[in-house]
Each structure stands twice: as structure tokens, then as C-alpha cells.
Scaffold this active site. Sequence first.
Site, PDB file in Angstrom:
ATOM      1  N   GLU A  19       0.819  -1.207   0.000  1.00 18.69           N
ATOM      2  CA  GLU A  19       0.000   0.000   0.000  1.00 18.69           C
ATOM      3  C   GLU A  19       0.855   1.261   0.000  1.00 18.69           C
ATOM      4  OE1 GLU A  19      -3.412  -0.665   2.315  1.00 18.69           O
ATOM      5  OE2 GLU A  19      -3.641   1.449   2.836  1.00 18.69           O
ATOM      6  N   ASP A 120      -2.741  -3.465   3.015  1.00 23.70           N
ATOM      7  CA  ASP A 120      -3.403  -3.680   4.303  1.00 23.70           C
ATOM      8  C   ASP A 120      -4.667  -4.513   4.106  1.00 23.70           C
ATOM      9  OD1 ASP A 120      -1.490  -2.137   5.438  1.00 23.70           O
ATOM     10  OD2 ASP A 120      -2.708  -0.318   5.502  1.00 23.70           O
ATOM     11  N   TYR A 330      -2.049  -3.899  13.263  1.00 31.39           N
ATOM     12  CA  TYR A 330      -2.819  -3.000  12.408  1.00 31.39           C
ATOM     13  C   TYR A 330      -3.872  -2.237  13.212  1.00 31.39           C
ATOM     14  CZ  TYR A 330      -5.039  -1.268   8.259  1.00 31.39           C
ATOM     15  OH  TYR A 330      -5.530  -0.445   7.297  1.00 31.39           O
TER      16      TYR A 330
END
Length: 698
Positions: A19, A120, A330
Site C-alpha cells: 500500500e 493492508d 494494524y
Amino acid sequence: MSEERKDCLMETYTLIITEKPDAAQRIAQALDYEGKPKMMEERGVPYFLALRDKSLVVAPALGHLYTVVHEVGGRNYYPVFSFTWAPRYLAERDAKQTRTWIEVISKLAKNANAFIDSCDYDIEGSLIGYCILKYACENKEDVARRMKFSTLTKSELEKAYEEPLPQLDFALIEAGKTRHEVDWLYGVNLSRALTLAANRWSGRYTTLSTGRVQGPTLKFLVGRERQIRCFVPTPYWSIRAEFEIEGSMYEAEFERKWIEKRAEADAILEECRGKNGEIKNVAVKKLQQMPPTPFDLGSLQTEAYGFFGYTPRRTGDIAERLYLEALISYPRTSSQKLPPVINYRAILQALGRETAYRDMASELLAKEELKPNEGKREDPAHPAIYPTGNLPERALSDPEKRVWDLVVRRFMAVFGEPAIRQSVRVCIGIDGHRFYLRGRQVLKEGWMRFYKPYIRTEEVLLPPIKEGETTPLEQLIREDKFTKPPPRYNPSSLLKKMEQSGIGTKATRADIIETLYNRGYITEERILATDLGFDVVEILRRFCPGVISVKLTRELEEKMERIQRNREKRESVLIEAVDQLKPMLEEFKKNEENIGQALSNAIRRAQMQERMIGNCPICDTGKLMILYSRKTRKRFLGCTNYFKGTCKTSFPLPQQGTVKPARKNCRACGWPLVNVRIRARRPWMLCFNPGCPLKGER
Ligand SMILES: [Zn+2]
Ligand SMILES: [Zn+2]
């Protein structure tokens, strides 16, 4: 460097899409067999060569490279319902660099014989990876595999690479696509409707906007502001009594916190005065307090706002950096659960290498069983936020250190024992009236030991008190009070309100609040809806209430949620969104003239307000305004009474930068202050009073 490394681009390779550049470097480092990937660069686009079972090229995106655009036609009409996906540089003026980015990835894709999406693992990430694989790599979305991970640690990345999901997560992708498309439909139509209405009426150009979630959120703020403005404070009285017990003073509250009449309060005081108190009853309650639940993004943002004063957006950014450095998992998760596979013990052992956590970690490791006190909420993609056990490789900034510490301590606290608190309520009687003395104490710290800096407990210890004893009354205090309006929202409580109302997503809420500030609809940290904010909500309420309907917004949000779980089709949600929008926009068109007039007035008022500095300190009846000289085009402060010919007061202003009312007065002379902001310099407050005693000090 070994011979084979040099030529890895000669053969075919697997292209891994990430990303962001930071993530690409981490992933390349974790996967390279020597931990030393080769950094390459083409026209400013970095990518990495790594060697493992075969050659790997790890190429980063730059967030979204593709977006929804209007299929054909100009910008000056609505409704528009036809859209397509296109590179961002075609649609957004500030996205020029995405062009080279896409070109470099396309080139890298040509020689690749396998593709892996390692963005992600959530709606946005999945969509980013999908668009690149489909458009930049030419329809590789069906052959690509998917790496799924929640931390950027070496071990988890290796595992995600060795055991990838056989295909992309199409349900997440559908959900992401739908969300962007629905938001585009709303955003483009409503913003065009507002802007065109205002511009056609006034002949001037101003950009106005509202969005699907923006409108309802602004409505909360305006509603609260209205409650505050309409609030009429009512007086009431309360009574406190001070007793001396074993040489110390203790304050007890009268049994009723709220006495409506002053005469009644005075009568009570009169009856009690000069008498002693008698201990009627001592009630002791023990209370078990469970550990907190693991952090989801919302609760982390709330806690960081409460203890550090960071806005949700700021906390989100810091957490993202900590994630990219593989320090925490995350952060964009709504889960409050920590599955055992993350290996609690290994994390605690690793954290124990940090002196500050050593004792606490070994205390937890000594437990026979580690069981987190999980919350109810789940997230299909990620567990709750937890520390990876990695220690920082560089010196963290203070804010980063704080947020990391908060995450670490919270993680340890969830494994702690329940805390035991004791509350004591002593009832003291005086002449038939009752007063209450309250004590609070932690008997057993349990989990609090781990979370200590982030616990607000005021302990009030009481001396041993027995029923039947008398205690001398030292003083009676009557307090004159007024009822208070509900408090203003702050960025953190507003975020919670959005969460509770089911509007927006964990990934977008903080940004939406930021947008409201940027549009000038709200201001200040204790959020104040501006007149413009008020007017926009009022106009929408009158002419197309659907736009600010919390219910409609939430219903659409729930439908989109269901796409993720394959329980709803993208097409049906899009049709519903268009069905909702169509009548709103028709209504809007019908009233365009009225709306235009109302909006233009609101904008003019807002612009005037931005120029009003405060009362004229010379004539006291006029207002000081930022004006421009016709002759020199220079700006200055002038009194509005100049136009009536009654006051000629004027003051010079700095000609550089922007000047705005500070809405504060000088602490030395009381004159209103101006806020001056010049690029690349810190803004400052200027007192323009030539006779100010502080002159020269600023
Ligand atoms: Zn004046
Ligand atoms: Zn001054």
C-alpha cells in the site's frame, strides 16, 4: 553481494504490491533471505528487489491510485449517475505523481509471472491492491494471491508469504468499491447542487460541499449548539457540611444535591447550625472491577485524547506509523478480541527486554494461564490492537512513545486480575437532616498496576468511624449554583457519537471531522458550529432533509457492511443510493433559487465575520474591520462608523500573510487581537494598540 543477486531482474519474478513505500521496505526486508533487499528507483518511484525461493519485486502504491470519476461531461450540472474507475491523476489536480507511479508499476508487471497483493487487509487496502492488479497490471486480479497479516513483523510476513490466500478477498473489494461509488454519487451531486445554487444566485464562485456522512455529523453539532444557545440556566442551591473527625476535616454533602429555593436552603442551614452530627450508618461496599478490554481504534483514540489531548486523526496517524515500524498491530480495527495465535507469552517475553516493562511482564508470565478480558466487538480482518513485542529501532518522538506505551500497558492490563475497590458511605444526621460523607479506596490493584499512569482514581480515605458516635460540625456552606447546558462536543466525543449512531467507518470518521473544520463549518476544540455551519444545516433541513438524515445514512451504512459478508449485492446498494438521491436532488432543483439566496447570504455573512476584529476601542459603538485601501490596495483596520462619518479610527496591519480575528483580547490593554499567519512561520497574535504597555514584547 552474491552474483545471483545482481541479475534478478533478468529472470521472471513475483510482483508484490504494497500500500505504501514504508510497508514495501518492511516486507522486502522480511522476505529477503539475507534481510537485505536492494532498493531501486525509477523516476522517483521506489521499489525493492528481494530474493527468496525466487526473485521478488516489492512495489508500493501511494495509497489509492484509482478513483471514481464522472463518465462523461462537464462539471456544471447535476444529477450525475454514470461513473467509471480511472487513474487519480485524471480526476484530481493534486494527484499528478500517481501517473508515474502507475507507469512504473505497469512496467514491472510486464515481466512478472506471479502476483501477490499485500496491501493492508481491510476495505481500503483490498481496493487499492485490486485496482492496481486490474488496471495497472492488466487484469491480474483473478490470478493474484493475497497475503494476509496484522503486523509487519518478520515472522508474520514470512508466514503470510508462505501461506497466501489463493485469491483476492472479493467481498471486501466489493464493499470498498461500493463505498467509494456511493460516496462519490452523494458527494458530487450534493456539492454541485450547493455550489451551483450559490453561484447562480450571487454570480460569484465559491465551493461548497457536503457529503453522505458530513451532513448528519454537522447536524449533531448544530443541534447541540442550538440546545446550548436556547438553554436558560435555572438557579439552585446545595449545602455542604464540614466535620472534624480525629483531627482532620471532612466534607459531607447534604442528602439532596438540588434545593430549588434559597429560602429552603437557608432554613436547613438555620436548623443545623450549632449542632453536632451523629453517625447514623456506615455502609461499606466492595466492588470488583474487571480489566479493560483490548483497544480497537475508537477506544485508543478516546484514551489518547483523554490523556494526551491528541485528536482522533492525530492518534490514527501516530498508530499508523507505529504499525509501519512493526511495533504494534494494524490499528484500523474494530475488534476487541485477541486470539491466542498472536502468542501472548512471546510478546510479553519480548516486551520484558524493555526495563520499564520488565517487572510487569514477568509478573504476567508467572501466571499459569493468560486470558485476555475481551470485549464484544469483532472484526473479520484483524484482531484488537496489540504490541508486537518488537522494541523501537530508532528514538521515537514523544507522541509516538506515548501512544506505544499506552498500547503496551493496555495489552498487559487486559491479562490482569480484577481490581477490588471499596466505597464507604457514612450517613451523618443533624437534627433530622442527613449528610453523606463518601470514601473511595482501591483494596487490590489487580490489572490497574499495569495501566497505572492511565487511570484516574482519586482516593478518599476515611478514618475509622463507628455508628452512634457524635462528630462536631465545624462549618456549613451554602452554594449558589446554576444549571448548565449540555457540553460542546470535542473531536473525541464527536467520534464516539458517530460510532454510536452507526455513521461513517473507523477509517473515515476522523477525516470527516477534519473536513468540517476545513470547510469552516465548525471551529475550536470544544466544537462550535459556525454561522455558516448553522445555515448549511438549516437550508438542507428545509429543502432536502434526506441529506442530513441520520437514519438514511445509517441504513445505507448497514447495507454496505453486509456486502463484506456476502449478504448484499453491490448493485442493489447502488440502486438504493440512486433512489434515495433522485428525489432529494429534484427537490433541490425546485428550490434552487431560494437555496441559492440563503446560501449566498450565509457565505457573505461568514466572509464578513472573518473580517470583523472586535469592538472599536475609540468610539465603542462601531466595529473594527479589515479593509482595503482603494488607492494603495493595502489593508488596514478601520471602524465601521467611518461610513457614518462618526469615527475615523484606523490602524495599520501587516501586509504579508493572512490576518484573521483572534477572538481574544490583549491581556495588557484589553483591545481585540489579530491573528497573523505567514507561510513557514508560526502564527502569532498581534495587539495593534500603539499605546499598549506590552508593545515590543511580542
Ligand atoms: Zn470607532
Ligand atoms: Zn495590548
